[in-house]
Motif scaffolding. Structure first.
Motif, PDB file in Angstrom:
ATOM      1  N   LYS A   1      20.539 -35.500 -32.969  1.00  0.00           N
ATOM      2  CA  LYS A   1      21.295 -36.611 -33.559  1.00  0.00           C
ATOM      3  C   LYS A   1      22.789 -36.345 -33.633  1.00  0.00           C
ATOM      4  CE  LYS A   1      17.480 -38.837 -34.083  1.00  0.00           C
ATOM      5  NZ  LYS A   1      17.159 -39.922 -33.121  1.00  0.00           N
ATOM      6  N   PRO A   2      23.232 -35.137 -34.045  1.00  0.00           N
ATOM      7  CA  PRO A   2      24.685 -34.896 -34.036  1.00  0.00           C
ATOM      8  C   PRO A   2      25.301 -35.055 -32.648  1.00  0.00           C
ATOM      9  CG  PRO A   2      23.583 -33.240 -35.369  1.00  0.00           C
ATOM     10  CD  PRO A   2      22.505 -34.013 -34.665  1.00  0.00           C
ATOM     11  N   ALA A   3      24.572 -34.642 -31.600  1.00  0.00           N
ATOM     12  CA  ALA A   3      25.093 -34.786 -30.241  1.00  0.00           C
ATOM     13  C   ALA A   3      25.233 -36.254 -29.866  1.00  0.00           C
ATOM     14  CB  ALA A   3      24.190 -34.072 -29.247  1.00  0.00           C
ATOM     15  N   ILE A   4      24.292 -37.084 -30.278  1.00  0.00           N
ATOM     16  CA  ILE A   4      24.378 -38.521 -30.002  1.00  0.00           C
ATOM     17  C   ILE A   4      25.569 -39.125 -30.733  1.00  0.00           C
ATOM     18  CG2 ILE A   4      23.218 -40.736 -30.266  1.00  0.00           C
ATOM     19  CD1 ILE A   4      22.049 -38.956 -28.083  1.00  0.00           C
ATOM     20  N   VAL A   5      25.788 -38.689 -31.980  1.00  0.00           N
ATOM     21  CA  VAL A   5      26.949 -39.165 -32.737  1.00  0.00           C
ATOM     22  C   VAL A   5      28.238 -38.761 -32.017  1.00  0.00           C
ATOM     23  CG1 VAL A   5      28.240 -38.930 -34.889  1.00  0.00           C
ATOM     24  CG2 VAL A   5      25.755 -39.167 -34.953  1.00  0.00           C
ATOM     25  N   GLY A   6      28.305 -37.513 -31.553  1.00  0.00           N
ATOM     26  CA  GLY A   6      29.475 -37.050 -30.819  1.00  0.00           C
ATOM     27  C   GLY A   6      29.694 -37.846 -29.544  1.00  0.00           C
ATOM     28  N   THR A   7      28.612 -38.162 -28.843  1.00  0.00           N
ATOM     29  CA  THR A   7      28.717 -38.964 -27.618  1.00  0.00           C
ATOM     30  C   THR A   7      29.277 -40.349 -27.908  1.00  0.00           C
ATOM     31  OG1 THR A   7      26.812 -37.789 -26.682  1.00  0.00           O
ATOM     32  CG2 THR A   7      27.433 -39.880 -25.655  1.00  0.00           C
ATOM     33  N   ILE A   8      28.809 -40.958 -28.997  1.00  0.00           N
ATOM     34  CA  ILE A   8      29.300 -42.291 -29.372  1.00  0.00           C
ATOM     35  C   ILE A   8      30.788 -42.237 -29.702  1.00  0.00           C
ATOM     36  CG2 ILE A   8      29.130 -44.106 -31.125  1.00  0.00           C
ATOM     37  CD1 ILE A   8      26.127 -43.460 -31.300  1.00  0.00           C
ATOM     38  N   ILE A   9      31.194 -41.194 -30.440  1.00  0.00           N
ATOM     39  CA  ILE A   9      32.613 -41.060 -30.811  1.00  0.00           C
ATOM     40  C   ILE A   9      33.484 -40.927 -29.559  1.00  0.00           C
ATOM     41  CG2 ILE A   9      34.308 -39.548 -31.922  1.00  0.00           C
ATOM     42  CD1 ILE A   9      32.166 -38.860 -33.992  1.00  0.00           C
ATOM     43  N   VAL A  10      33.079 -40.032 -28.654  1.00  0.00           N
ATOM     44  CA  VAL A  10      33.883 -39.800 -27.449  1.00  0.00           C
ATOM     45  C   VAL A  10      33.913 -41.032 -26.563  1.00  0.00           C
ATOM     46  CG1 VAL A  10      34.002 -38.453 -25.316  1.00  0.00           C
ATOM     47  CG2 VAL A  10      33.567 -37.298 -27.486  1.00  0.00           C
ATOM     48  N   LEU A  11      32.772 -41.680 -26.365  1.00  0.00           N
ATOM     49  CA  LEU A  11      32.741 -42.901 -25.555  1.00  0.00           C
ATOM     50  C   LEU A  11      33.601 -43.988 -26.183  1.00  0.00           C
ATOM     51  CD1 LEU A  11      28.981 -43.135 -24.467  1.00  0.00           C
ATOM     52  CD2 LEU A  11      30.950 -42.537 -23.058  1.00  0.00           C
ATOM     53  N   PHE A  12      33.611 -44.057 -27.506  1.00  0.00           N
ATOM     54  CA  PHE A  12      34.435 -45.040 -28.202  1.00  0.00           C
ATOM     55  C   PHE A  12      35.915 -44.829 -27.878  1.00  0.00           C
ATOM     56  CE2 PHE A  12      36.920 -46.072 -32.080  1.00  0.00           C
ATOM     57  CZ  PHE A  12      36.736 -47.443 -32.085  1.00  0.00           C
ATOM     58  N   PHE A  13      36.374 -43.585 -27.944  1.00  0.00           N
ATOM     59  CA  PHE A  13      37.778 -43.310 -27.663  1.00  0.00           C
ATOM     60  C   PHE A  13      38.092 -43.485 -26.171  1.00  0.00           C
ATOM     61  CE2 PHE A  13      37.918 -41.491 -31.885  1.00  0.00           C
ATOM     62  CZ  PHE A  13      39.223 -41.736 -32.280  1.00  0.00           C
ATOM     63  N   ILE A  14      37.148 -43.168 -25.312  1.00  0.00           N
ATOM     64  CA  ILE A  14      37.372 -43.391 -23.885  1.00  0.00           C
ATOM     65  C   ILE A  14      37.536 -44.886 -23.595  1.00  0.00           C
ATOM     66  CG2 ILE A  14      36.263 -43.280 -21.614  1.00  0.00           C
ATOM     67  CD1 ILE A  14      35.057 -40.602 -22.434  1.00  0.00           C
ATOM     68  N   LEU A  15      36.704 -45.708 -24.219  1.00  0.00           N
ATOM     69  CA  LEU A  15      36.821 -47.160 -24.027  1.00  0.00           C
ATOM     70  C   LEU A  15      38.143 -47.676 -24.597  1.00  0.00           C
ATOM     71  CD1 LEU A  15      33.174 -48.316 -24.859  1.00  0.00           C
ATOM     72  CD2 LEU A  15      34.281 -48.245 -22.620  1.00  0.00           C
ATOM     73  N   LEU A  16      38.555 -47.140 -25.742  1.00  0.00           N
ATOM     74  CA  LEU A  16      39.845 -47.539 -26.306  1.00  0.00           C
ATOM     75  C   LEU A  16      40.977 -47.195 -25.343  1.00  0.00           C
ATOM     76  CD1 LEU A  16      39.627 -46.498 -30.077  1.00  0.00           C
ATOM     77  CD2 LEU A  16      39.392 -48.784 -29.104  1.00  0.00           C
ATOM     78  N   ALA A  17      40.897 -46.012 -24.738  1.00  0.00           N
ATOM     79  CA  ALA A  17      41.935 -45.585 -23.802  1.00  0.00           C
ATOM     80  C   ALA A  17      41.949 -46.473 -22.553  1.00  0.00           C
ATOM     81  CB  ALA A  17      41.721 -44.121 -23.410  1.00  0.00           C
ATOM     82  N   ILE A  18      40.765 -46.822 -22.048  1.00  0.00           N
ATOM     83  CA  ILE A  18      40.685 -47.632 -20.832  1.00  0.00           C
ATOM     84  C   ILE A  18      41.230 -49.037 -21.067  1.00  0.00           C
ATOM     85  CG2 ILE A  18      39.090 -48.721 -19.207  1.00  0.00           C
ATOM     86  CD1 ILE A  18      37.304 -46.243 -19.493  1.00  0.00           C
ATOM     87  N   PHE A  19      40.870 -49.620 -22.221  1.00  0.00           N
ATOM     88  CA  PHE A  19      41.234 -51.022 -22.481  1.00  0.00           C
ATOM     89  C   PHE A  19      42.403 -51.141 -23.458  1.00  0.00           C
ATOM     90  CE2 PHE A  19      36.684 -51.129 -21.343  1.00  0.00           C
ATOM     91  CZ  PHE A  19      36.743 -52.000 -20.264  1.00  0.00           C
ATOM     92  N   ALA A  20      43.221 -50.087 -23.548  1.00  0.00           N
ATOM     93  CA  ALA A  20      44.350 -50.115 -24.480  1.00  0.00           C
ATOM     94  C   ALA A  20      45.300 -51.271 -24.201  1.00  0.00           C
ATOM     95  CB  ALA A  20      45.102 -48.780 -24.417  1.00  0.00           C
ATOM     96  N   ASN A  21      45.505 -51.584 -22.932  1.00  0.00           N
ATOM     97  CA  ASN A  21      46.419 -52.686 -22.584  1.00  0.00           C
ATOM     98  C   ASN A  21      45.965 -54.022 -23.156  1.00  0.00           C
ATOM     99  OD1 ASN A  21      48.229 -51.128 -21.084  1.00  0.00           O
ATOM    100  ND2 ASN A  21      46.995 -51.287 -19.229  1.00  0.00           N
TER     101      ASN A  21
END
Length: 299
Positions: free
Chosen positions: A35-55
Motif C-alpha cells: 500500500k505505501p508503494a501504491i501511495v507513492g506511485t499516485i503521488i509521483v504520477l500526480f506531480f508528473i501530470l501537473l508538470a506535463i499539463f502545467a501550461n
C-alpha cells in the motif's frame, strides 16, 4: 513447413515470452499489495501530470509580476499566495515540477549509463582495470555528495544544467559499485560458465546474461536516487549554485523566500511541501520495487 513458420513456432521463443509475461504478472501482484508503494506511485504520477499539463493548469505565467499584490496570502485568486514580486506561487510550483523531475530523471539516467558501464568493466574483466575503477569510486565516495556537487558546479559555473551534470557525476560510483558487485556474482553462475564453454563472446555474455540478471537492483537504486537527486538539486538551488532567477526551481524558491518566512510563511511552505511529497513518493516506490523484485522479500 517454411523456415519462417518454424521460426515463428520456435518453442524457445514462445517459452521466453511466456516466462516474461509470468514474471511481470508476479511482480505486479506483489507490488500492488504494498500500500505505501501504491501511495507513492499516485503521488509521483500526480506531480508528473501537473508538470506535463502545467501550461493548461497554471492560472498565470511564471514571471507575471504585480508588485501591488506582493506577498498576498492564499486566496481564490492565488491558491498558494504570491511571492515578493507578486508572482503566483501555484503557477511557479507547477512549472517547477518540470525542472525538478527533469533533473531527477536525467541525472539518474546519466549515472546509470556511466556507472553500469564502469561497473561491468570492473566486475567482468577485473585485474588492473578493476583496481583503477574501484579506486576512482572510492575517491568520489570519500566526499559528501552535496560538497562534491558544489565543487563541480563551482568549476562549471552555477546553472541548472551544470547542477544536473554534477549530481549525475556524484551518483556514478553508487551505481558502479552496485553493478560491479552484482557482476562478480553473476559471472560465476553455471549458465554463464556454460555460455563461455560453448564459445560465446564476452560481449554476448554481458548483454545476454550478465546485464539482464543485474537489472533489478539498478531499477530499485535508480528510483531511490531520483529522490536524492531532487533533494540535491533543491539544495544547490537554495545555495545559489543551481537554478538561477527567474527559473521557478523549488530550492531556488525557498532561497528567495527565506527572509519572508515569518511575515509570509506560505512562500516557503508550499515549495517545501512539494519537495517533501515528491521525495517521499519516490522513496515509497523504491521500497515497493525492492520488496517486489528481491526474492528474499517474497515471504
Amino acid at each position: 513447413m517454411s523456415q519462417t513458420s518454424q521460426a515463428t513456432a520456435d518453442p524457445t521463443v514462445i517459452e521466453d515470452k511466456s516466462s516474461f509475461i509470468i514474471a511481470i504478472s508476479e511482480f505486479w501482484k506483489s507490488y500492488r499489495k504494498n500500500k505505501p508503494a501504491i501511495v507513492g506511485t499516485i503521488i509521483v504520477l500526480f506531480f508528473i501530470l501537473l508538470a506535463i499539463f502545467a501550461n493548461f493548469i497554471a492560472p498565470q505565467g511564471i514571471n507575471d509580476q504585480n508588485i501591488a499584490n506582493r506577498l498576498q496570502p492564499p486566496s481564490p485568486a492565488h491558491w498558494f499566495g504570491t511571492d515578493d514580486f507578486g508572482r503566483d506561487i501555484f503557477s511557479r510550483i507547477l512549472f517547477g515540477a518540470r525542472l525538478s523531475l527533469r533533473v531527477g530523471f536525467l541525472s539518474v539516467i546519466g549515472s546509470i549509463i556511466v556507472g553500469t558501464l564502469l561497473g561491468v568493466l570492473a566486475g567482468y574483466f577485473g585485474k588492473a582495470l578493476d583496481v583503477v575503477i574501484s579506486r576512482v569510486f572510492d575517491i568520489l565516495l570519500a566526499f559528501p555528495s552535496i560538497l562534491l556537487s558544489i565543487a563541480i558546479v563551482a568549476i562549471l559555473g552555477p546553472s541548472l544544467n551544470n547542477a544536473l551534470v554534477a549530481i549525475a557525476i556524484v551518483n556514478v560510483p553508487v551505481f558502479g559499485r552496485l553493478v560491479r558487485s552484482r557482476v562478480l556474482t553473476v559471472k560465476e553462475e553455471e549458465y554463464v560458465m556454460a555460455a563461455r564453454s560453448i564459445g560465446m563472446g564476452d560481449m554476448r555474455i554481458i548483454f545476454h546474461h550478465v546485464l539482464p540478471n543485474s537489472i533489478a537492483p539498478i531499477i530499485v537504486q535508480g528510483t531511490l536516487n531520483i529522490a536524492t537527486a531532487i533533494l540535491d538539486a533543491a539544495g544547490l538551488g537554495f545555495l545559489g549554485m543551481g537554478a538561477q532567477a527567474p527559473l521557478p526551481e523549488w530550492g531556488k524558491m525557498l532561497s528567495d523566500s527565506r527572509e519572508y518566512i515569518q511575515n509570509a510563511p506560505w512562500t516557503v511552505l508550499f515549495p517545501g511541501l512539494a519537495i517533501v511529497l515528491v521525495v517521499v513518493g519516490f522513496n515509497l516506490i523504491g521500497d515497493g520495487l525492492r520488496d517486489a523484485l528481491d526474492p528474499r522479500m517474497k515471504n
